[in-house]
Design a protein around this motif. Structure first.
Motif, PDB file in Angstrom:
ATOM      1  N   THR A 143      -4.743  20.342   1.521  1.00 58.85           N
ATOM      2  CA  THR A 143      -4.448  19.428   0.426  1.00 58.85           C
ATOM      3  C   THR A 143      -5.440  18.265   0.528  1.00 58.85           C
ATOM      4  O   THR A 143      -6.251  18.196   1.456  1.00 58.85           O
ATOM      5  CB  THR A 143      -3.013  18.877   0.507  1.00 58.85           C
ATOM      6  N   ASP A 144      -5.370  17.327  -0.382  1.00 58.75           N
ATOM      7  CA  ASP A 144      -6.290  16.186  -0.358  1.00 58.75           C
ATOM      8  C   ASP A 144      -6.076  15.286   0.858  1.00 58.75           C
ATOM      9  O   ASP A 144      -6.952  14.484   1.197  1.00 58.75           O
ATOM     10  CB  ASP A 144      -6.149  15.360  -1.643  1.00 58.75           C
ATOM     11  N   ALA A 145      -4.922  15.413   1.507  1.00 62.03           N
ATOM     12  CA  ALA A 145      -4.664  14.624   2.712  1.00 62.03           C
ATOM     13  C   ALA A 145      -5.158  15.321   3.977  1.00 62.03           C
ATOM     14  O   ALA A 145      -5.063  14.758   5.073  1.00 62.03           O
ATOM     15  CB  ALA A 145      -3.168  14.332   2.838  1.00 62.03           C
ATOM     16  N   LYS A 185     -13.905   9.448   3.305  1.00 65.92           N
ATOM     17  CA  LYS A 185     -12.610  10.114   3.360  1.00 65.92           C
ATOM     18  C   LYS A 185     -11.874   9.962   2.039  1.00 65.92           C
ATOM     19  O   LYS A 185     -11.944   8.910   1.397  1.00 65.92           O
ATOM     20  CB  LYS A 185     -11.755   9.534   4.488  1.00 65.92           C
ATOM     21  N   HIS A 186     -11.178  11.006   1.658  1.00 63.44           N
ATOM     22  CA  HIS A 186     -10.342  10.950   0.463  1.00 63.44           C
ATOM     23  C   HIS A 186      -9.272   9.878   0.651  1.00 63.44           C
ATOM     24  O   HIS A 186      -8.796   9.637   1.765  1.00 63.44           O
ATOM     25  CB  HIS A 186      -9.689  12.316   0.237  1.00 63.44           C
ATOM     26  N   GLU A 187      -8.892   9.240  -0.429  1.00 63.49           N
ATOM     27  CA  GLU A 187      -7.885   8.180  -0.356  1.00 63.49           C
ATOM     28  C   GLU A 187      -6.573   8.671   0.237  1.00 63.49           C
ATOM     29  O   GLU A 187      -5.863   7.919   0.916  1.00 63.49           O
ATOM     30  CB  GLU A 187      -7.646   7.580  -1.746  1.00 63.49           C
ATOM     31  N   GLY A 215      -2.826   8.977   6.757  1.00 69.16           N
ATOM     32  CA  GLY A 215      -3.192   8.911   8.162  1.00 69.16           C
ATOM     33  C   GLY A 215      -2.488   7.792   8.904  1.00 69.16           C
ATOM     34  O   GLY A 215      -2.322   7.856  10.132  1.00 69.16           O
ATOM     35  N   LYS A 216      -2.071   6.765   8.177  1.00 69.84           N
ATOM     36  CA  LYS A 216      -1.377   5.642   8.801  1.00 69.84           C
ATOM     37  C   LYS A 216       0.001   6.026   9.325  1.00 69.84           C
ATOM     38  O   LYS A 216       0.583   5.309  10.136  1.00 69.84           O
ATOM     39  CB  LYS A 216      -1.232   4.505   7.788  1.00 69.84           C
TER      40      LYS A 216
END
Length: 272
Positions: A78-80, A101-103, A109-110
């Motif tokens: 996925t985009d993440a 990096k993708h938004e 990631g946090k």
């Protein structure tokens, strides 16, 4: 004894083969199976060995490697996902390192739990001294040692060290690219990761990827270990025999069979 070009070529060929094999086996045993997935536990001496060899490999620090790989499993394709395979072979292989990096990667990631990694003094040492430590272990020593012991020129020694490094990277990156695009899916046909024996051969056991994404906590990352290709499993088994690796997690045969029958594609169950 005088070394001719043939002797030097043989020595460098052996050097390249050994360092590639050693790096791939150890980084997958450490950064991947131990620290990302907690598939087994390791005593401090083994952790230090694994950290030093991951430094020799240099795919960023172990902290960064683990964070990206935990993201990859939580948000796979996925985009993440840092190396989202739905964006194509080149992107998942190396393109993800060439762009911002993708938004979604930055946002989600946090929320990845990294408390166990930040509490590990071995990994914090590597992170704290990353630039001088990685520079010395990955590039300086592999250049200086052939010059000192074999009388090699700086030009040749440096380029062999870089060749070793690049070969290692591309071999590992095939797990993110080829093993997410080509192969069979005997455990879960609904996901992109696939069984790819060529990737397992190149990456020393990491190409049984459909299995790994279904059972990420299995220290073998493959059914029955597939030891013909899975040198990393043999490496962990050796240190388990020494007592330095312990609490090895694995899926039972009944669990594997039940999952395969329920969600697999019915093809190529052993990954060959």
């Amino acid at each position: 004894m005088t070394f001719g070009y043939g002797h030097l070529a043989a020595l460098y060929g052996l050097y390249l083969l050994c360092t590639v094999a050693t790096w791939k086996t150890v980084i997958f045993a450490g950064s991947h199976r131990l620290w990302t997935h907690k598939a087994y536990k390791a005593k401090r001496p083994l952790q230090i060995i694994l950290m030093i060899m991951s430094t020799f490999a240099f795919q960023n620090t172990v902290v960064d490697w683990v964070r990206d790989h935990r993201m990859h499993h939580r948000y796979s394709d996925t985009d993440a996902d840092p190396h989202n395979a739905t964006r194509g072979f080149f992107y998942s292989h190396v393109g993800w390192l060439l762009v911002r990096k993708h938004e979604e990667v930055k946002k989600r990631g946090k929320f990845v739990d990294m408390s166990d990694i930040y509490a590990n003094p071995v990994l914090m040492f590597q992170r704290r001294y990353a630039i001088p430590f990685i520079g010395t272990v990955c590039f300086l020593l592999p250049t200086v040692i052939p010059m000192y012991f074999f009388g090699e020129t700086l030009n040749t020694a440096w380029h062999i060290a870089v060749l070793r490094y690049i070969s290692n990277l591309h071999g590992a990156f095939l797990v993110n690219s080829a093993a997410h695009l080509y192969g069979t899916k005997p455990y879960d046909k609904t996901i992109k990761p696939a069984q790819n024996s060529w990737v397992s051969f190149i990456a020393f056991g990491e190409g049984f990827h459909n299995y790994h994404h279904v059972f990420p906590w299995d220290y073998k990352t493959a059914e029955l270990g597939n030891n013909a290709l899975n040198l990393t499993t043999l490496f962990i088994d050796f240190f388990a025999w020494l007592g330095w690796a312990y609490d090895l997690k694995t899926a039972s045969d009944d669990m594997i069979k039940a999952r395969s029958e329920r969600t697999g594609d019915g093809k190529n169950i052993w990954g060959f």
